[in-house]
Design a protein around this motif. Sequence first.
Motif, PDB file in Angstrom:
ATOM      1  N   VAL A  95     -11.059   1.640  -7.695  1.00  0.00           N
ATOM      2  CA  VAL A  95     -10.402   2.804  -7.102  1.00  0.00           C
ATOM      3  C   VAL A  95      -9.233   3.279  -7.959  1.00  0.00           C
ATOM      4  O   VAL A  95      -8.996   4.494  -8.095  1.00  0.00           O
ATOM      5  CB  VAL A  95      -9.926   2.467  -5.680  1.00  0.00           C
ATOM      6  CG1 VAL A  95      -9.084   3.603  -5.108  1.00  0.00           C
ATOM      7  CG2 VAL A  95     -11.118   2.201  -4.771  1.00  0.00           C
ATOM      8  N   SER A  96      -8.496   2.350  -8.557  1.00  0.00           N
ATOM      9  CA  SER A  96      -7.297   2.718  -9.307  1.00  0.00           C
ATOM     10  C   SER A  96      -7.594   3.122 -10.744  1.00  0.00           C
ATOM     11  O   SER A  96      -6.772   3.805 -11.372  1.00  0.00           O
ATOM     12  CB  SER A  96      -6.307   1.556  -9.308  1.00  0.00           C
ATOM     13  OG  SER A  96      -6.852   0.418  -9.965  1.00  0.00           O
ATOM     14  N   ARG A 103     -13.309   8.524  -4.338  1.00  0.00           N
ATOM     15  CA  ARG A 103     -12.595   7.258  -4.525  1.00  0.00           C
ATOM     16  C   ARG A 103     -11.320   7.194  -3.686  1.00  0.00           C
ATOM     17  O   ARG A 103     -10.868   6.104  -3.332  1.00  0.00           O
ATOM     18  CB  ARG A 103     -12.266   7.038  -5.998  1.00  0.00           C
ATOM     19  CG  ARG A 103     -11.221   7.967  -6.589  1.00  0.00           C
ATOM     20  CD  ARG A 103     -11.131   7.784  -8.087  1.00  0.00           C
ATOM     21  NE  ARG A 103     -10.073   8.594  -8.682  1.00  0.00           N
ATOM     22  CZ  ARG A 103      -8.875   8.124  -9.027  1.00  0.00           C
ATOM     23  NH1 ARG A 103      -8.602   6.853  -8.829  1.00  0.00           N
ATOM     24  NH2 ARG A 103      -7.984   8.924  -9.557  1.00  0.00           N
ATOM     25  N   ILE A 104     -10.746   8.333  -3.358  1.00  0.00           N
ATOM     26  CA  ILE A 104      -9.535   8.328  -2.531  1.00  0.00           C
ATOM     27  C   ILE A 104      -9.878   8.004  -1.080  1.00  0.00           C
ATOM     28  O   ILE A 104      -9.073   7.412  -0.358  1.00  0.00           O
ATOM     29  CB  ILE A 104      -8.822   9.690  -2.629  1.00  0.00           C
ATOM     30  CG1 ILE A 104      -8.482  10.002  -4.093  1.00  0.00           C
ATOM     31  CG2 ILE A 104      -7.560   9.689  -1.777  1.00  0.00           C
ATOM     32  CD1 ILE A 104      -7.563   8.989  -4.732  1.00  0.00           C
ATOM     33  N   THR A 105     -11.072   8.398  -0.660  1.00  0.00           N
ATOM     34  CA  THR A 105     -11.444   8.158   0.731  1.00  0.00           C
ATOM     35  C   THR A 105     -11.811   6.695   1.003  1.00  0.00           C
ATOM     36  O   THR A 105     -11.814   6.276   2.156  1.00  0.00           O
ATOM     37  CB  THR A 105     -12.632   9.045   1.122  1.00  0.00           C
ATOM     38  OG1 THR A 105     -13.763   8.720   0.294  1.00  0.00           O
ATOM     39  CG2 THR A 105     -12.288  10.521   0.929  1.00  0.00           C
ATOM     40  N   VAL A 106     -12.128   5.944  -0.045  1.00  0.00           N
ATOM     41  CA  VAL A 106     -12.528   4.546   0.152  1.00  0.00           C
ATOM     42  C   VAL A 106     -11.405   3.731   0.777  1.00  0.00           C
ATOM     43  O   VAL A 106     -11.591   3.107   1.835  1.00  0.00           O
ATOM     44  CB  VAL A 106     -13.005   3.920  -1.176  1.00  0.00           C
ATOM     45  CG1 VAL A 106     -13.210   2.416  -1.013  1.00  0.00           C
ATOM     46  CG2 VAL A 106     -14.297   4.572  -1.637  1.00  0.00           C
ATOM     47  N   PRO A 107     -10.198   3.674   0.174  1.00  0.00           N
ATOM     48  CA  PRO A 107      -9.132   2.887   0.813  1.00  0.00           C
ATOM     49  C   PRO A 107      -8.706   3.444   2.164  1.00  0.00           C
ATOM     50  O   PRO A 107      -8.329   2.684   3.062  1.00  0.00           O
ATOM     51  CB  PRO A 107      -7.988   2.949  -0.204  1.00  0.00           C
ATOM     52  CG  PRO A 107      -8.260   4.156  -1.028  1.00  0.00           C
ATOM     53  CD  PRO A 107      -9.742   4.276  -1.093  1.00  0.00           C
ATOM     54  N   VAL A 110     -11.280   2.232   4.642  1.00  0.00           N
ATOM     55  CA  VAL A 110     -11.068   0.804   4.913  1.00  0.00           C
ATOM     56  C   VAL A 110      -9.850   0.614   5.812  1.00  0.00           C
ATOM     57  O   VAL A 110      -9.862  -0.185   6.757  1.00  0.00           O
ATOM     58  CB  VAL A 110     -10.903   0.023   3.603  1.00  0.00           C
ATOM     59  CG1 VAL A 110     -10.508  -1.424   3.882  1.00  0.00           C
ATOM     60  CG2 VAL A 110     -12.201   0.063   2.801  1.00  0.00           C
ATOM     61  N   LEU A 111      -8.790   1.353   5.524  1.00  0.00           N
ATOM     62  CA  LEU A 111      -7.588   1.259   6.355  1.00  0.00           C
ATOM     63  C   LEU A 111      -7.865   1.734   7.770  1.00  0.00           C
ATOM     64  O   LEU A 111      -7.386   1.136   8.739  1.00  0.00           O
ATOM     65  CB  LEU A 111      -6.461   2.092   5.733  1.00  0.00           C
ATOM     66  CG  LEU A 111      -5.126   2.099   6.489  1.00  0.00           C
ATOM     67  CD1 LEU A 111      -4.538   0.693   6.545  1.00  0.00           C
ATOM     68  CD2 LEU A 111      -4.140   3.062   5.831  1.00  0.00           C
ATOM     69  N   GLY A 112      -8.656   2.794   7.904  1.00  0.00           N
ATOM     70  CA  GLY A 112      -8.993   3.283   9.240  1.00  0.00           C
ATOM     71  C   GLY A 112      -9.763   2.260  10.046  1.00  0.00           C
ATOM     72  O   GLY A 112      -9.516   2.082  11.251  1.00  0.00           O
ATOM     73  N   LEU A 113     -10.697   1.569   9.399  1.00  0.00           N
ATOM     74  CA  LEU A 113     -11.450   0.535  10.102  1.00  0.00           C
ATOM     75  C   LEU A 113     -10.555  -0.617  10.537  1.00  0.00           C
ATOM     76  O   LEU A 113     -10.782  -1.230  11.584  1.00  0.00           O
ATOM     77  CB  LEU A 113     -12.572   0.011   9.208  1.00  0.00           C
ATOM     78  CG  LEU A 113     -13.729   0.970   8.910  1.00  0.00           C
ATOM     79  CD1 LEU A 113     -14.733   0.305   7.981  1.00  0.00           C
ATOM     80  CD2 LEU A 113     -14.421   1.405  10.197  1.00  0.00           C
ATOM     81  N   TRP A 148     -12.004  -8.778   8.235  1.00  0.00           N
ATOM     82  CA  TRP A 148     -10.715  -8.594   8.893  1.00  0.00           C
ATOM     83  C   TRP A 148      -9.561  -8.608   7.894  1.00  0.00           C
ATOM     84  O   TRP A 148      -8.575  -7.860   8.050  1.00  0.00           O
ATOM     85  CB  TRP A 148     -10.545  -9.696   9.941  1.00  0.00           C
ATOM     86  CG  TRP A 148      -9.264  -9.670  10.681  1.00  0.00           C
ATOM     87  CD1 TRP A 148      -8.709  -8.627  11.364  1.00  0.00           C
ATOM     88  CD2 TRP A 148      -8.337 -10.752  10.828  1.00  0.00           C
ATOM     89  NE1 TRP A 148      -7.514  -8.995  11.931  1.00  0.00           N
ATOM     90  CE2 TRP A 148      -7.263 -10.297  11.613  1.00  0.00           C
ATOM     91  CE3 TRP A 148      -8.339 -12.080  10.382  1.00  0.00           C
ATOM     92  CZ2 TRP A 148      -6.187 -11.112  11.946  1.00  0.00           C
ATOM     93  CZ3 TRP A 148      -7.271 -12.889  10.723  1.00  0.00           C
ATOM     94  CH2 TRP A 148      -6.212 -12.409  11.497  1.00  0.00           C
ATOM     95  N   THR A 149      -9.631  -9.422   6.849  1.00  0.00           N
ATOM     96  CA  THR A 149      -8.541  -9.539   5.881  1.00  0.00           C
ATOM     97  C   THR A 149      -8.713  -8.633   4.670  1.00  0.00           C
ATOM     98  O   THR A 149      -7.771  -8.462   3.891  1.00  0.00           O
ATOM     99  CB  THR A 149      -8.421 -10.992   5.389  1.00  0.00           C
ATOM    100  OG1 THR A 149      -9.678 -11.418   4.839  1.00  0.00           O
ATOM    101  CG2 THR A 149      -8.040 -11.920   6.531  1.00  0.00           C
ATOM    102  N   MET A 150      -9.891  -8.063   4.500  1.00  0.00           N
ATOM    103  CA  MET A 150     -10.148  -7.228   3.327  1.00  0.00           C
ATOM    104  C   MET A 150      -9.197  -6.033   3.215  1.00  0.00           C
ATOM    105  O   MET A 150      -8.689  -5.747   2.117  1.00  0.00           O
ATOM    106  CB  MET A 150     -11.596  -6.744   3.339  1.00  0.00           C
ATOM    107  CG  MET A 150     -12.036  -6.038   2.071  1.00  0.00           C
ATOM    108  SD  MET A 150     -12.296  -7.187   0.724  1.00  0.00           S
ATOM    109  CE  MET A 150     -13.764  -8.040   1.293  1.00  0.00           C
TER     110      MET A 150
END
Length: 278
Positions: A95-96, A103-107, A110-113, A148-150
């Motif tokens: 991503v970086s 690629r911006i929507t991936v994190p 993940v954060l939303g989940l 859960w920790t990802m």
Amino acid sequence: MNEKKLKRTLVIIGATLMVLICLFPFVWMVVISFTKDATFLGSPYVHFEFTVNNYRTVLSDPTLHFLDYFKNSVIIATLVTVVTVTVSALGAYAVSRIKFRGRITVPIFVLGLSMFPQISLVGYLFKFIERLGWINTYKALFFPYVAWTMPLALWILLSYFTQLPKDLDEAALIDGASRIQTLYKVIIPLSAPALFSTALLVFIAAFNEFMFALLFTTDYRARTVPVGIALFQGVHGEVPWGNIMAASAISTIPLVILALIFQRYIVSGLTAGALKGG
């Protein structure tokens, strides 16, 4: 007293109060663990009688299965930490560093989940794991713990990787290194503080998790320490605070050791030093 001395005094007082507040529960736990006939809210100093029977009982009583719980927690937390940090490092690097659509929507995704509370998912997870026949196995905890920790691991590493200049990658690629070689030969060595911090946080989170371990395990073959200690009450028919506190004190040992080991790696300036050297 001038302003500088007053500020220093207030900082010292605040820091002292913070340390005392943080250490008091731990000290109280240790005191009760060495007290005979201790109560959690009562004062063990009134009729204090030093004893190590609580520790002896926890470590030797086969009906408690504490060592089995401890082994399960260490194995599961270690596996989860290795897999989570590895996958998160690959994801954060992609991503970086690599430009691709979305690629911006991936994190963000993940954060939303990660914002969904455990209690809202545990019912569906239980049915799914039950159909797979994984109840009371390491797999029943491993995969939920990784998911859960990802998000935590991904965001910590992503925020660190984005601070590293891309000139390092370009130089490595010009020298003939592949993306994977650039990651583990250039980026990972420079990101040691972030990797060790992430690994420690993931390990603690997996080691201390309670809800999944309570619902997805049924006995000592897969049950972890937090649930095992909580069920001491059911084993004895009462609340054996001495045994509970002794088991809790023993359970903190690997976390303290990990914090002490990783402390010397979590230093600032590694990136700056590498850049200066380059």
